[in-house]
Write an enzyme that holds these catalytic residues in place. Sequence first.
Site, mmCIF file in Angstrom:
data_model
loop_
_atom_site.group_PDB
_atom_site.id
_atom_site.type_symbol
_atom_site.label_atom_id
_atom_site.label_comp_id
_atom_site.label_asym_id
_atom_site.label_seq_id
_atom_site.Cartn_x
_atom_site.Cartn_y
_atom_site.Cartn_z
ATOM 1 N N LEU A 1 31.988 -35.655 -32.465
ATOM 2 C CA LEU A 1 32.052 -34.033 -31.723
ATOM 3 C C LEU A 1 31.769 -33.045 -32.605
ATOM 4 O O LEU A 1 32.718 -32.964 -33.877
ATOM 5 C CB LEU A 1 33.278 -33.993 -31.068
ATOM 6 N N ASP B 1 40.455 -17.031 -23.049
ATOM 7 C CA ASP B 1 41.419 -15.929 -22.607
ATOM 8 C C ASP B 1 42.333 -16.044 -21.810
ATOM 9 O O ASP B 1 42.536 -17.070 -20.991
ATOM 10 C CB ASP B 1 40.147 -14.902 -21.894
ATOM 11 N N HIS C 1 49.943 -16.826 -27.538
ATOM 12 C CA HIS C 1 48.665 -17.541 -28.755
ATOM 13 C C HIS C 1 49.091 -18.858 -29.252
ATOM 14 O O HIS C 1 48.311 -19.682 -29.544
ATOM 15 C CB HIS C 1 48.480 -16.440 -29.621
#
Length: 250
Positions: A138, A27, A44
Amino acid sequence: MIKRFFSSTAEVPDSVEVPRHVAIIMDGNGRWAKKRFLPRVAGHAQGVDRVRGIVEACIERGIEYLTLFAFSSENWRRPQEEVSRLMELFVMALEREVTRMHRNGVCLRVVGDLARFDQNLRDLIEQGEARTQENHRLTLTICANYGGRWDILNAVNNWRRDNPDSVDLSEEALSPYLSMHYAPEPDLFIRTGGEQRISNFLLWQLAYTELYFTETLWPDFDAEKLDLAIDSFRKRERRFGRTSEQLLER
Ligand code: IPE
Ligand code: IPE
Ligand code: MG
């Protein structure tokens, strides 16, 4: 094959120095841009660029699962232009990054209600997942059009479809139907951007997760900041409802 993981409400997992599973609410992109007199979408774009560094930092630290909240069920309510730009960035990131992820041994999964996305984006997701599915270094999960309530209701509805005659639903029966059934529950939750809320992220899975909130805006979050979160995690005593003494006896 479905792996069986510890349920935090049933058992106490072994304590670990490095969290096995880190879940992040990325965020603060909009505020990062605003501070620089840039449009929100510039934040963004910068935020997407940050993801690569964090994925690689997680690999270096031996973290097995990284889950990133990229777009919530409620984010459709943002201005149309911002939503469109976020979708374009998602497409671009998949086009650019999957090869590198594959090389790094990353297994990519995207969870959420994907039906609302364009076919092109859905195809890219499917291809990225298929290409990386055998990787084990991962597991990177991107939560897109995801909501914790959607996840639980979706799981219940699918369970009911498969078990039309059963009345009682147990935690164990529901678990395989949840969107993140392939991963242990997160050990560490991080939210950047200063807000201290869950915003409909992994409601079920965060039951006993350690929560860490930082003022750092997502586009400024780096490996050093990740280490601060891990240091904080290491200092916590995870009791899962028990007493300290009980944990020492184990
Ligand atoms: C998070 O950054 C990214 C998404 C929700 C897609 P925000 O866009 O929420 O940034 P702030 O909270 O407005 O700064
Ligand atoms: C949460 O951030 C969702 C993502 C980061 C994808 P928001 O910015 O949408 O959350 P609220 O609206 O501040 O709770
Ligand atoms: Mg926000």
